[in-house]
Design an enzyme around this catalytic site. Sequence first.
Site, PDB file in Angstrom:
ATOM      1  N   LEU A  11      56.113  18.761  29.598  1.00  0.00           N
ATOM      2  CA  LEU A  11      55.058  19.438  28.858  1.00  0.00           C
ATOM      3  C   LEU A  11      55.131  19.156  27.358  1.00  0.00           C
ATOM      4  CD1 LEU A  11      55.040  22.793  30.843  1.00  0.00           C
ATOM      5  CD2 LEU A  11      53.284  21.007  30.867  1.00  0.00           C
ATOM      6  N   MET A  14      51.472  14.880  25.321  1.00  0.00           N
ATOM      7  CA  MET A  14      50.626  14.209  26.300  1.00  0.00           C
ATOM      8  C   MET A  14      50.592  14.966  27.623  1.00  0.00           C
ATOM      9  SD  MET A  14      49.044  11.492  25.175  1.00  0.00           S
ATOM     10  CE  MET A  14      48.717  10.472  26.624  1.00  0.00           C
ATOM     11  N   ASN A 104      54.277   5.130  29.182  1.00  0.00           N
ATOM     12  CA  ASN A 104      54.116   3.714  28.811  1.00  0.00           C
ATOM     13  C   ASN A 104      55.307   2.920  29.331  1.00  0.00           C
ATOM     14  OD1 ASN A 104      51.654   3.332  27.577  1.00  0.00           O
ATOM     15  ND2 ASN A 104      52.382   3.853  25.543  1.00  0.00           N
ATOM     16  N   SER A 130      45.414   5.736  28.878  1.00  0.00           N
ATOM     17  CA  SER A 130      45.083   5.394  27.493  1.00  0.00           C
ATOM     18  C   SER A 130      44.087   6.379  26.913  1.00  0.00           C
ATOM     19  CB  SER A 130      44.494   3.987  27.407  1.00  0.00           C
ATOM     20  OG  SER A 130      44.155   3.678  26.074  1.00  0.00           O
ATOM     21  N   LYS A 184      47.879  -1.753  31.542  1.00  0.00           N
ATOM     22  CA  LYS A 184      48.016  -0.888  30.358  1.00  0.00           C
ATOM     23  C   LYS A 184      48.786  -1.600  29.255  1.00  0.00           C
ATOM     24  CE  LYS A 184      47.968   2.963  27.924  1.00  0.00           C
ATOM     25  NZ  LYS A 184      48.991   2.850  26.903  1.00  0.00           N
ATOM     26  N   HIS A 187      46.409  -3.981  27.672  1.00  0.00           N
ATOM     27  CA  HIS A 187      45.497  -3.147  26.876  1.00  0.00           C
ATOM     28  C   HIS A 187      46.115  -2.875  25.509  1.00  0.00           C
ATOM     29  CE1 HIS A 187      44.594   0.838  25.213  1.00  0.00           C
ATOM     30  NE2 HIS A 187      43.371   0.710  25.684  1.00  0.00           N
ATOM     31  N   ASN A 188      47.384  -2.498  25.502  1.00  0.00           N
ATOM     32  CA  ASN A 188      48.048  -2.187  24.241  1.00  0.00           C
ATOM     33  C   ASN A 188      48.249  -3.438  23.388  1.00  0.00           C
ATOM     34  OD1 ASN A 188      48.161   0.340  25.396  1.00  0.00           O
ATOM     35  ND2 ASN A 188      50.247   0.747  24.743  1.00  0.00           N
ATOM     36  N   GLU A 191      45.107  -4.023  21.736  1.00  0.00           N
ATOM     37  CA  GLU A 191      45.027  -2.980  20.699  1.00  0.00           C
ATOM     38  C   GLU A 191      45.798  -3.401  19.442  1.00  0.00           C
ATOM     39  OE1 GLU A 191      47.264   1.236  20.312  1.00  0.00           O
ATOM     40  OE2 GLU A 191      46.015   1.033  22.110  1.00  0.00           O
TER      41      GLU A 191
END
Length: 476
Positions: A11, A14, A104, A130, A184, A187-188, A191
């Site tokens: 918790l 994110m 990640n 993401s 992912k 994707h980064n 980015e």
Amino acid sequence: MEQAEIGLIGLGVMGSNLALNIAEKGNKIAVFNRTPEATRKFYAEAGELAGQIIPCETLEEFVAAIRPPRPIIIMIKAGDPVDQQMKLLEPYLSSGDIMIDAGNANFRDTIRRFDTLKDSPLTFIGMGVSGGEEGARHGPSIMVGGTEDSWKRVEKVLTSISAKFNGEPCVAWLGNDGAGHFVKTIHNGIEYADMQMIAEIYGILRDGLKLSAPEISKVFGRWNEGRLNSYLIEITEKVLAANDPISGKPMVDVILDAAGQKGTGKWSVIEAQNLGVAATGIEAAVAGRVLSSQKEERVAAEKIFGLPQTVAMPGTDGLSFLDDLENALLAAKIAAYAQGFAVMAAASKEYGWNLPMPTIAKIWRAGCIIRSQFLDEITSAFTKDPDVANLIVTPAFAQLVQETDGALRRVVSTAVMSGLPVPALASALSYFDTYRRGRGTANLIQAQRDFFGAHGFDRVDGVDKHHGPWGSGLNA
């Protein structure tokens, strides 16, 4: 008591936001954190969503609160902590239960974890998420890797919490084991390249055209209304417009110019190299962050060498140069996306994933950090030709490249003459120039390799003779 549809461990920022998103979309969720205080605090602050949340203070209680087969999201720091959490969780799980790593993670760790469980009654999903904190809370882009059966168990929940683009959910099952986390990672990597290119354009505006942060903010604001419309351009306008509450100066002017990184950009470069794919924009971006972190060395070097004198920017007071900067950034971004998709295509073949390129472009259209207007065009290009060798040779993007090539060339040459660093923009230009040249210069490299190592070469005339007349045979 009604059982939860899904569980979540971790918790932090994110995890908390993702759990609230799940609850808000009408899904009952069980939550657990290794420190019970964090669980109590989260539940106490959940407000009207508390009725959808089952707070648990032991793993045994947590697992019992979830409807079998139990999907359990693990949202903690990547690496060893995930392995440790999985070991603690396993004794309480039953056949068909699914552990989902939503951090990640390195896709190789995901493949290893998947393989470890493949002969057990349990299974594993590697899930790329993401969108940062805002995306986790209100709708991220979600990239799922695992068995199709495990995907079907979580499809309803994940579809409900994902970002939506014109009503279409930005979530998809992309293939087996590490497919989701690999996508992912790339994707980064894109980015990283996108952010570096934007920063380089900012540098030209600041140090070349001598514009202030508020003035540059307005430039990015105008660009965001056109073909460059994207999340990163949008937030660039906002951060450049913000003022520091302490000094009153533009916020960006008081931030140390040393960029951090958490590894995904580096992983993208490593995997591109492993697969034999040129991803020069991502490489330049990672190198740029490394150089940025060497602040003291750069300051010392400036004292030794000074800075080159900036040349006059093209046009009256440089203002007409803004159009070139806009088009140059568009061209460079196309190169970065093309390279990223080329890496994914190679990985799809290498690992047998059959990655759906149009679907990947679709689920990146909302929720994720690199969402942009032309992802719709990328979706269309890959839908028409899913097996195209490179995005830049599709009709739509070939035309865009032709329209913007001249601007990129002028911007890079002007920046180089002024001593303004543009490694990612220059890499995009070199990528285009190398990719479109049918006869390159690697013939000389092959001759050199054969000379010193007898590595051999192929001939353009197809003659079956693969070594040159070097060394003792030079005059033979």
